[in-house]
Design a protein around this motif. Structure first.
Motif, PDB file in Angstrom:
ATOM      1  N   ILE A 190      41.296  26.736  -1.274  1.00  0.00           N
ATOM      2  CA  ILE A 190      40.999  25.932   0.062  1.00  0.00           C
ATOM      3  C   ILE A 190      41.023  26.830   1.060  1.00  0.00           C
ATOM      4  O   ILE A 190      40.159  26.814   1.946  1.00  0.00           O
ATOM      5  N   HIS A 191      41.880  27.792   1.160  1.00  0.00           N
ATOM      6  CA  HIS A 191      41.914  28.739   2.315  1.00  0.00           C
ATOM      7  C   HIS A 191      40.835  29.495   2.477  1.00  0.00           C
ATOM      8  O   HIS A 191      40.128  29.943   3.448  1.00  0.00           O
ATOM      9  N   TYR A 193      37.563  28.847   1.166  1.00  0.00           N
ATOM     10  CA  TYR A 193      36.330  28.136   1.148  1.00  0.00           C
ATOM     11  C   TYR A 193      36.148  27.022   2.353  1.00  0.00           C
ATOM     12  O   TYR A 193      35.070  26.516   2.492  1.00  0.00           O
ATOM     13  N   GLU A 194      37.094  26.658   3.060  1.00  0.00           N
ATOM     14  CA  GLU A 194      37.249  25.427   3.795  1.00  0.00           C
ATOM     15  C   GLU A 194      36.424  25.738   5.118  1.00  0.00           C
ATOM     16  O   GLU A 194      35.393  25.182   5.389  1.00  0.00           O
ATOM     17  N   GLU A 195      36.768  26.807   5.582  1.00  0.00           N
ATOM     18  CA  GLU A 195      36.107  27.140   6.973  1.00  0.00           C
ATOM     19  C   GLU A 195      34.574  28.013   6.470  1.00  0.00           C
ATOM     20  O   GLU A 195      33.547  27.281   7.252  1.00  0.00           O
ATOM     21  N   ARG A 248      42.477  17.791  -3.485  1.00  0.00           N
ATOM     22  CA  ARG A 248      41.924  18.424  -2.334  1.00  0.00           C
ATOM     23  C   ARG A 248      40.842  19.674  -2.406  1.00  0.00           C
ATOM     24  O   ARG A 248      39.589  19.801  -1.871  1.00  0.00           O
ATOM     25  N   LEU A 252      36.832  19.586  -1.809  1.00  0.00           N
ATOM     26  CA  LEU A 252      36.094  20.871  -1.224  1.00  0.00           C
ATOM     27  C   LEU A 252      34.814  21.570  -2.291  1.00  0.00           C
ATOM     28  O   LEU A 252      33.784  21.663  -1.582  1.00  0.00           O
ATOM     29  N   TYR A 256      30.951  21.710  -1.195  1.00  0.00           N
ATOM     30  CA  TYR A 256      30.101  22.819  -0.831  1.00  0.00           C
ATOM     31  C   TYR A 256      29.275  23.113  -1.773  1.00  0.00           C
ATOM     32  O   TYR A 256      28.014  23.393  -1.654  1.00  0.00           O
TER      33      TYR A 256
END
Length: 290
Positions: A190-191, A193-195, A248, A252, A256
């Motif tokens: 998550i860290h 790929y989120e931004e 979550r 994501l 994406y």
């Protein structure tokens, strides 16, 4: 995230995410072109495909001076199982049963024992004690396939049962799997790929990402998500901890993936079809299967 995924692993990713939807076959020259952006050379690709063929994952055929590779039935089955886990949005519901597998494979067949362990871990079994593997998931079909593959009917016991003991079901899960480690892997995904997803979605809208850029990004997205996911034994919702990040991460990934899909597919298709330039009949078959 590792800097460069292994060649064999990347070929599996391409078969699972692209090739099986396009006639299930590819010219080795197309594979080489597709893996160039990832810095894999021709020799490593040919060696990896050769190993996959010897291991029974792919089979080759010759046409003129070209070699084409396709998934075997075993390979197709494994890709189907993998896809079921990769594109699942949320954990399954639990039927309240545990599946228990025990084996007594003698020392002289140790190599089978080692392979069996790998297969069980991949399928989502956890080691409860020496030689005793369990799962809360209905994996009877997978187990029968494994037993047939290694011809070990006489060495295996397989049961379905309810927990009538003194350990809570969630405690059994923690005894067999490192749940905190799995959650940490999802957190890292998550860290990472989120931004990135937000930034690249804007780039695509502006026309600042090429088809090749999107192909590379989506292939790596699938590769790294798959690596996190296959440590996860697909534990049912009722047995998961309260702060579980798997759903979550799945949301994501799927979001994406769709953002990158159109341009990534265009890049793949252009290279893939070039491998059949002199095979109009094969192109028609592929077009029907898309």
């Amino acid at each position: 995230m590792e800097s460069k995924p292994k060649t064999r692993s990347m070929i599996f990713t391409l078969f699972g995410d692209y090739i099986r939807y396009y006639g299930n076959e590819i010219w080795v020259g197309s594979l080489i072109k597709l893996l160039e952006p990832f810095d894999h050379n021709e020799q490593s690709i040919r060696s990896a495909v050769s190993r996959m063929s010897k291991q029974g994952w792919v089979v080759s055929r010759k046409e003129a001076n070209k070699s084409y590779y396709s998934l075997t039935e075993r390979g197709k089955k494994r890709m189907k199982e993998a896809a079921g886990r990769i594109y699942r949005m949320e954990p399954a519901k639990w039927d309240g049963k545990w599946r228990t597998l025990l084996y007594t494979i003698p020392e002289e067949r140790r190599h089978i024992r080692d392979e069996l362990r790998k297969e069980l871990i991949w399928s989502g079994f956890g080691l409860l004690s020496n030689g005793v593997w369990i799962t809360p998931n209905p994996l009877k079909e997978q187990i029968y396939d494994i037993i047939d593959k290694y011809d070990i009917k006489e060495d295996v016991y397989f049961f379905e049962a309810k927990n009538e003991g003194f350990q809570a079901n969630k405690q059994i899960i923690r005894s067999c799997w490192d749940i905190d480690h799995i959650n940490m892997l999802y957190e890292k995904f998550i860290h990472a790929y989120e931004e990135k997803m937000i930034a690249n979605a804007m780039k695509i809208e502006r026309g600042d990402m090429s088809d090749q850029d999107c192909f590379v990004e989506r292939t790596l997205l699938v590769h790294y998500y798959r690596k996190s996911l296959f440590v996860d034994p697909s534990i049912p919702k009722e047995l998961l901890p309260e702060k579980w990040l798997g759903e979550r991460a799945a949301k994501l990934f799927n979001e994406y993936y769709q953002i990158l899909a159109t341009k990534a597919n265009a890049f793949f298709k252009a290279i893939y079809l070039a491998g059949y330039d002199n095979c109009p009949k094969q192109k028609q078959i592929i077009a029907k299967e898309e």
